[in-house]
Design a protein around this motif. Sequence first.
Motif, PDB file in Angstrom:
ATOM      1  N   SER A   1      54.473 -27.568 -29.965  1.00 54.72           N
ATOM      2  CA  SER A   1      53.587 -27.617 -31.513  1.00 54.72           C
ATOM      3  C   SER A   1      52.322 -28.411 -31.063  1.00 54.72           C
ATOM      4  CB  SER A   1      54.630 -27.848 -32.636  1.00 54.72           C
ATOM      5  OG  SER A   1      53.901 -28.264 -34.183  1.00 54.72           O
TER       6      SER A   1
ATOM      7  N   THR B   1      49.266 -41.291 -32.708  1.00 50.77           N
ATOM      8  CA  THR B   1      50.252 -42.278 -32.447  1.00 50.77           C
ATOM      9  C   THR B   1      49.824 -41.915 -31.470  1.00 50.77           C
ATOM     10  OG1 THR B   1      51.283 -42.643 -34.731  1.00 50.77           O
ATOM     11  CG2 THR B   1      52.047 -43.525 -32.884  1.00 50.77           C
ATOM     12  N   ASN B   2      50.732 -40.666 -30.357  1.00 51.56           N
ATOM     13  CA  ASN B   2      50.917 -40.658 -29.443  1.00 51.56           C
ATOM     14  C   ASN B   2      49.641 -40.340 -28.574  1.00 51.56           C
ATOM     15  OD1 ASN B   2      53.878 -39.456 -30.107  1.00 51.56           O
ATOM     16  ND2 ASN B   2      53.808 -38.003 -29.932  1.00 51.56           N
TER      17      ASN B   2
ATOM     18  N   SER C   1      51.510 -31.001 -23.423  1.00 53.20           N
ATOM     19  CA  SER C   1      52.283 -31.130 -24.617  1.00 53.20           C
ATOM     20  C   SER C   1      53.355 -30.300 -23.226  1.00 53.20           C
ATOM     21  CB  SER C   1      52.124 -29.755 -25.246  1.00 53.20           C
ATOM     22  OG  SER C   1      51.858 -29.058 -24.915  1.00 53.20           O
TER      23      SER C   1
ATOM     24  N   GLY D   1      54.605 -35.148 -26.030  1.00 54.49           N
ATOM     25  CA  GLY D   1      55.151 -34.337 -27.055  1.00 54.49           C
ATOM     26  C   GLY D   1      55.276 -32.992 -26.922  1.00 54.49           C
TER      27      GLY D   1
ATOM     28  N   THR E   1      51.099 -30.273 -33.418  1.00 55.19           N
ATOM     29  CA  THR E   1      51.206 -31.438 -34.866  1.00 55.19           C
ATOM     30  C   THR E   1      52.382 -32.953 -34.075  1.00 55.19           C
ATOM     31  OG1 THR E   1      53.160 -30.531 -35.894  1.00 55.19           O
ATOM     32  CG2 THR E   1      51.273 -30.189 -36.863  1.00 55.19           C
ATOM     33  N   LYS E   2      52.737 -31.768 -33.228  1.00 52.22           N
ATOM     34  CA  LYS E   2      53.658 -33.141 -32.111  1.00 52.22           C
ATOM     35  C   LYS E   2      52.882 -33.593 -31.321  1.00 52.22           C
ATOM     36  CE  LYS E   2      58.183 -31.377 -33.584  1.00 52.22           C
ATOM     37  NZ  LYS E   2      59.500 -30.515 -34.106  1.00 52.22           N
ATOM     38  N   SER E   3      51.948 -32.824 -30.886  1.00 57.10           N
ATOM     39  CA  SER E   3      51.155 -33.581 -29.673  1.00 57.10           C
ATOM     40  C   SER E   3      50.094 -33.393 -29.714  1.00 57.10           C
ATOM     41  CB  SER E   3      51.569 -32.627 -28.355  1.00 57.10           C
ATOM     42  OG  SER E   3      51.113 -31.076 -28.471  1.00 57.10           O
ATOM     43  N   TYR E   4      49.316 -32.514 -29.554  1.00 55.45           N
ATOM     44  CA  TYR E   4      47.793 -32.376 -29.651  1.00 55.45           C
ATOM     45  C   TYR E   4      46.836 -33.092 -30.952  1.00 55.45           C
ATOM     46  CZ  TYR E   4      47.914 -30.210 -25.416  1.00 55.45           C
ATOM     47  OH  TYR E   4      48.720 -30.047 -23.626  1.00 55.45           O
ATOM     48  N   LEU E   5      47.906 -32.751 -32.044  1.00 55.27           N
ATOM     49  CA  LEU E   5      47.487 -33.600 -33.132  1.00 55.27           C
ATOM     50  C   LEU E   5      47.868 -34.993 -33.760  1.00 55.27           C
ATOM     51  CD1 LEU E   5      47.174 -30.085 -35.480  1.00 55.27           C
ATOM     52  CD2 LEU E   5      45.355 -31.554 -34.715  1.00 55.27           C
ATOM     53  N   ASN E   6      49.252 -35.514 -33.058  1.00 53.26           N
ATOM     54  CA  ASN E   6      49.524 -36.615 -33.047  1.00 53.26           C
ATOM     55  C   ASN E   6      48.857 -38.050 -32.469  1.00 53.26           C
ATOM     56  OD1 ASN E   6      51.740 -38.722 -32.831  1.00 53.26           O
ATOM     57  ND2 ASN E   6      53.082 -37.037 -32.788  1.00 53.26           N
TER      58      ASN E   6
END
Length: 437
Positions: A54, A63-64, A32, A51, A56-61
């Motif tokens: 957060s 798609t990314n 992140s 990402g 949710t925007k990186s390690y839990l994303n």
Amino acid sequence: MEKVLIANRGEIAVRIIRACQELGLNTVAVYSTADRDALHVKLADEAVCIGAASPTKSYLNMTNLLGAAQITGADAIHPGYGFLSENAEFAEQCLKAGLTFIGPRPETMRLLGDKARAREAMKAVGVPVTPGSDKELTSVTEAQAIATEIGYPVMVKAAAGGGGKGMRLIETQAQLQEGFTMAQNEAVKAFGNNEMYLEKFIERPRHIEVQVLGLADGTGIAIGERDCSLQNHHQKVVEEAPSNIDPATREHLLEVSKRAVEELHYLGAGTLEFLYTGPNQVYFMEMNTRIQVEHPISELVSGWDLVKAQLLIAAGKPLPERTATNGYSIECRVNAESAGTITGLHLPGGNGIRVDTALYQGYKVPPNYDSMIAKIISYAPDRETARRKLMVAINETVISGIQTNLDFLNELLQTEQFKQNDFDIDFIERELLPQQA
């Protein structure tokens, strides 16, 4: 399998990268924006930003993460622990994308990730379980019926939960309405799932885990057990292997754990968790379908390299002969109690000391993730020597620039209860924390 993307951060990402390098596998780190200068980013062959800080925007994303695998040409993903490591949907998405998921099959993860279904599966293969609900509960009325049947006190837990979230101790019927509702609301917030289950509360037990491996040919291996009873608000603080349970119960746990792995066609590394109150008084809690934080103590007393075993199993390769060993190992989790820059760092070493960490001098510890920043592990022929080695190592450790729990760990290891191996899962909250208040 030639290139592994590590879908994680911190010390476990570093641990996996090193294991991959030993096996000649290329590695891809993801990070992140808060982890741009993290050690796992520096050690991997390639690194991709996935990402913002957060989770949710990186390690839990998902798609990314899958996109990072695609653009780097990775053919496998190791999820580590936490984040998406026990997410069956992520495992399934990896397989659909043509990637090897280094962990159990998605259907196995779904089964064991649902605590009520996992209990039924374990009962079916002869694993002893705690009396409780046989299906998910969504209403207080359902919970009241089960609690009346098995008797108070009871524990309400999130069916999709873990890490102490969505969990409440209910001591009387009068407390059930409020306690169930609070736990359910917490479960919805943490896991997006309102299904709960209820089980008999076992008073003052030990938390015993059995480390297992499931091979592609259907063979199961029960490597050994460890004691993870020393906890603070359901978060483990100190773990040790082997445990102090009686030999007959140990043999029984290893036998039923091996049977469960084989009957469930489990693949890879996993851990069965039990509550233990005495000979023949042991109850299954849950199975974690990933590598555990405390895996080093099992490695040191068993001779297995569990992360390399995960990689080899996923690649369809045979496991090497392990180095037979025994002895005693204790692990302390070092937690950051503030964010900040590491201005001074000295990590311990010497005979019988292992440190797993991603710290380095100048590293900025971010406030966005789990607080554990290092694991200090001792190994010795006997428990007392391992305890003393660990105390020396903790006293030698210097981590400047942030607050840590090193002083608390030192105090814990010096208590008479720890010295005598006489404690349970409530010991820290019952005996140590009130003294510090």
